[in-house]
Design an enzyme around this catalytic site. Structure first.
Site, PDB file in Angstrom:
ATOM      1  N   PRO A 126       0.808  -1.313   0.028  1.00  0.00           N
ATOM      2  CA  PRO A 126      -0.178   0.129  -0.034  1.00  0.00           C
ATOM      3  C   PRO A 126       0.730   1.286  -0.121  1.00  0.00           C
ATOM      4  O   PRO A 126       0.423   2.251  -0.413  1.00  0.00           O
ATOM      5  CB  PRO A 126      -0.774  -0.182   1.231  1.00  0.00           C
ATOM      6  CG  PRO A 126       0.011  -1.167   2.242  1.00  0.00           C
ATOM      7  CD  PRO A 126       0.546  -1.874   1.258  1.00  0.00           C
ATOM      8  N   GLU A 134       1.358  -7.439   7.974  1.00  0.00           N
ATOM      9  CA  GLU A 134       1.710  -6.023   7.839  1.00  0.00           C
ATOM     10  C   GLU A 134       2.760  -5.780   6.790  1.00  0.00           C
ATOM     11  O   GLU A 134       3.373  -4.799   6.791  1.00  0.00           O
ATOM     12  CB  GLU A 134       2.262  -5.423   9.423  1.00  0.00           C
ATOM     13  CG  GLU A 134       1.143  -5.478  10.373  1.00  0.00           C
ATOM     14  CD  GLU A 134       0.046  -4.764   9.842  1.00  0.00           C
ATOM     15  OE1 GLU A 134      -1.034  -5.073   9.884  1.00  0.00           O
ATOM     16  OE2 GLU A 134       0.255  -3.295   9.486  1.00  0.00           O
ATOM     17  N   ARG A 186      -1.324  -8.451 -21.292  1.00  0.00           N
ATOM     18  CA  ARG A 186      -2.150  -8.151 -22.212  1.00  0.00           C
ATOM     19  C   ARG A 186      -1.588  -7.078 -23.331  1.00  0.00           C
ATOM     20  O   ARG A 186      -1.847  -6.998 -24.524  1.00  0.00           O
ATOM     21  CB  ARG A 186      -3.663  -7.430 -22.001  1.00  0.00           C
ATOM     22  CG  ARG A 186      -3.269  -6.144 -21.600  1.00  0.00           C
ATOM     23  CD  ARG A 186      -4.482  -5.341 -21.037  1.00  0.00           C
ATOM     24  NE  ARG A 186      -5.538  -5.301 -21.953  1.00  0.00           N
ATOM     25  CZ  ARG A 186      -5.548  -4.071 -22.659  1.00  0.00           C
ATOM     26  NH1 ARG A 186      -4.703  -3.304 -22.383  1.00  0.00           N
ATOM     27  NH2 ARG A 186      -6.383  -3.742 -23.430  1.00  0.00           N
ATOM     28  N   ASP A 215      -6.601   2.073 -25.844  1.00  0.00           N
ATOM     29  CA  ASP A 215      -7.148   1.914 -24.353  1.00  0.00           C
ATOM     30  C   ASP A 215      -6.957   3.159 -23.668  1.00  0.00           C
ATOM     31  O   ASP A 215      -6.471   4.137 -23.860  1.00  0.00           O
ATOM     32  CB  ASP A 215      -6.114   0.853 -23.896  1.00  0.00           C
ATOM     33  CG  ASP A 215      -6.079  -0.515 -24.179  1.00  0.00           C
ATOM     34  OD1 ASP A 215      -7.190  -0.754 -24.745  1.00  0.00           O
ATOM     35  OD2 ASP A 215      -5.339  -1.252 -23.697  1.00  0.00           O
TER      36      ASP A 215
HETATM   37  N1  LIG Z   1      -0.672  -3.093  -3.774  1.00  0.00           N
HETATM   38  C1  LIG Z   1      -1.093  -2.822  -3.047  1.00  0.00           C
HETATM   39  C2  LIG Z   1      -2.286  -2.530  -2.192  1.00  0.00           C
HETATM   40  C3  LIG Z   1      -3.331  -1.862  -2.278  1.00  0.00           C
HETATM   41  N2  LIG Z   1      -3.346  -0.769  -3.309  1.00  0.00           N
HETATM   42  N3  LIG Z   1      -3.843  -1.750  -0.953  1.00  0.00           N
HETATM   43  N4  LIG Z   1      -3.260  -2.653  -0.245  1.00  0.00           N
HETATM   44  C4  LIG Z   1      -2.397  -3.232  -0.856  1.00  0.00           C
HETATM   45  C5  LIG Z   1      -1.463  -4.121  -0.218  1.00  0.00           C
HETATM   46  C6  LIG Z   1      -0.266  -4.762  -0.710  1.00  0.00           C
HETATM   47  C7  LIG Z   1       0.313  -5.760   0.176  1.00  0.00           C
HETATM   48  C8  LIG Z   1      -0.217  -6.110   1.133  1.00  0.00           C
HETATM   49  C9  LIG Z   1       0.468  -6.696   2.254  1.00  0.00           C
HETATM   50 CL1  LIG Z   1       2.135  -7.473   2.146  1.00  0.00          CL
HETATM   51  C10 LIG Z   1      -0.261  -6.512   3.577  1.00  0.00           C
HETATM   52  N5  LIG Z   1      -1.183  -5.977   3.172  1.00  0.00           N
HETATM   53  C11 LIG Z   1      -2.521  -5.549   4.073  1.00  0.00           C
HETATM   54  C12 LIG Z   1      -1.967  -4.295   4.854  1.00  0.00           C
HETATM   55  C13 LIG Z   1      -3.057  -3.199   4.802  1.00  0.00           C
HETATM   56  C14 LIG Z   1      -2.684  -2.048   5.334  1.00  0.00           C
HETATM   57  C15 LIG Z   1      -1.524  -1.606   5.735  1.00  0.00           C
HETATM   58  N6  LIG Z   1      -0.395  -2.591   5.831  1.00  0.00           N
HETATM   59  C16 LIG Z   1      -0.621  -3.918   5.219  1.00  0.00           C
HETATM   60  C17 LIG Z   1      -1.272  -5.379   1.883  1.00  0.00           C
HETATM   61  C18 LIG Z   1      -2.126  -4.569   1.244  1.00  0.00           C
END
Ligand SMILES: N#Cc1c(N)n[nH]c1-c1ccc2c(Cl)cn(Cc3cccnc3)c2c1
Length: 250
Positions: free
Chosen positions: A92, A119, A161, A176
């Site tokens: 994130p 996390e 794609r 696109d």
């Molecule tokens: N890409 C992307 C993306 C997005 N756009 N939203 N959430 C993610 C994403 C990607 C990887 C992980 C991993 Cl590893 C653990 N979490 C849960 C989390 C949620 C909040 C804080 N820390 C961890 C992920 C969330």
């Protein structure tokens, strides 16, 4: 292109066996290997996480399983003659994954995706592999998922794609939304197909005219209108002059 994905939920990547990506794997432009991270654990509980140093909520994914996994995956790839990979880490807190990112990734011979959970992954794993290959920490959008697997599905489809031979019509991704060139930063306009009349609703006359210049201009205008309505933040970035250049070229 070779893709490796290391995850504690290999079944989450089953959609990579169907549709566009599935066909690309069967036909050859895409070689995908999905690995279960727990294969590289050595305790009876197959432990992949532990409490965070410094305290705080949740758990952190441990270094050792990831290190052994990435070492094995890279050794296997090199053994099969692959060129140097890039490590793609969904997070994130990553840089935005955009169409431009997809285009750049589609030009690479080998990507290793490391979707994680909890996390996130102990930072030392990213630091370690950052000394050996490009590491791209990417986010697919400003919302929060429970882990990285869904992000990998999105990124793999957006990249696959673009590979030669994957889409039936090589030209189709030229128009696109967000595609580089005249459509960069523009949303696609409406599309229509037969029947010409449906529940009293017809089709814009220009699309039935056979006049390619007028059709192209109508589509450009509709793309601009739709972008102004749904994504006004993009309107000042687009370059209408690029259309005239593209119109003249077609
Ligand atoms: N890409 C992307 C993306 C997005 N756009 N939203 N959430 C993610 C994403 C990607 C990887 C992980 C991993 Cl590893 C653990 N979490 C849960 C989390 C949620 C909040 C804080 N820390 C961890 C992920 C969330």
């Amino acid at each position: 292109m070779r893709l490796d994905v290391v995850t504690i939920f290999p079944e989450y990547l089953d959609p990579l066996n169907v549709s566009l990506v599935g066909k690309a794997r069967a036909r050859g432009p895409l070689d995908v290997h999905v690995h279960d991270l727990r294969r590289w654990t050595h305790d009876r509980h197959n432990t992949v996480d532990d409490t965070p140093y410094g305290g705080g909520p949740g758990m952190v994914m441990k270094t050792c399983p990831w290190g052994e996994a990435i070492d094995t995956v890279t050794a296997d790839g090199y053994e099969q003659g692959a060129a140097r990979p890039a490590l793609v880490v969904p997070t994130p807190s990553g840089r935005p994954f955009t169409q431009e990112t997809a285009v750049r990734l589609s030009r690479r011979p080998w990507l290793i995706f490391t979707p994680a959970r909890y996390e996130g992954i102990d930072r030392r794993v990213i630091d370690e592999y950052g000394t050996r290959m490009p590491v791209l920490e990417l986010s697919i959008g400003d919302y929060v998922l429970a882990g990285g697997e869904a992000a990998v599905l999105v990124m793999v489809e957006a990249v696959a794609r673009l590979l030669p031979g994957v889409l039936g019509n090589a030209e189709s991704h030229r128009d696109d939304s967000f595609a580089p060139g005249a459509m960069a930063d523009l949303l696609e306009g409406p599309v229509y197909t037969k029947p010409p009349m449906w529940r009293g609703r017809g089709v814009p006359e220009v699309l039935l005219s056979g006049h390619h210049g007028r059709i192209a201009r109508w589509r450009r205008d509709e793309a601009l209108r739709r972008t102004a309505e749904h994504r006004p933040d993009l309107v000042e970035r687009c370059d209408p002059a690029a259309f005239d250049k593209q119109d003249r070229a077609t």
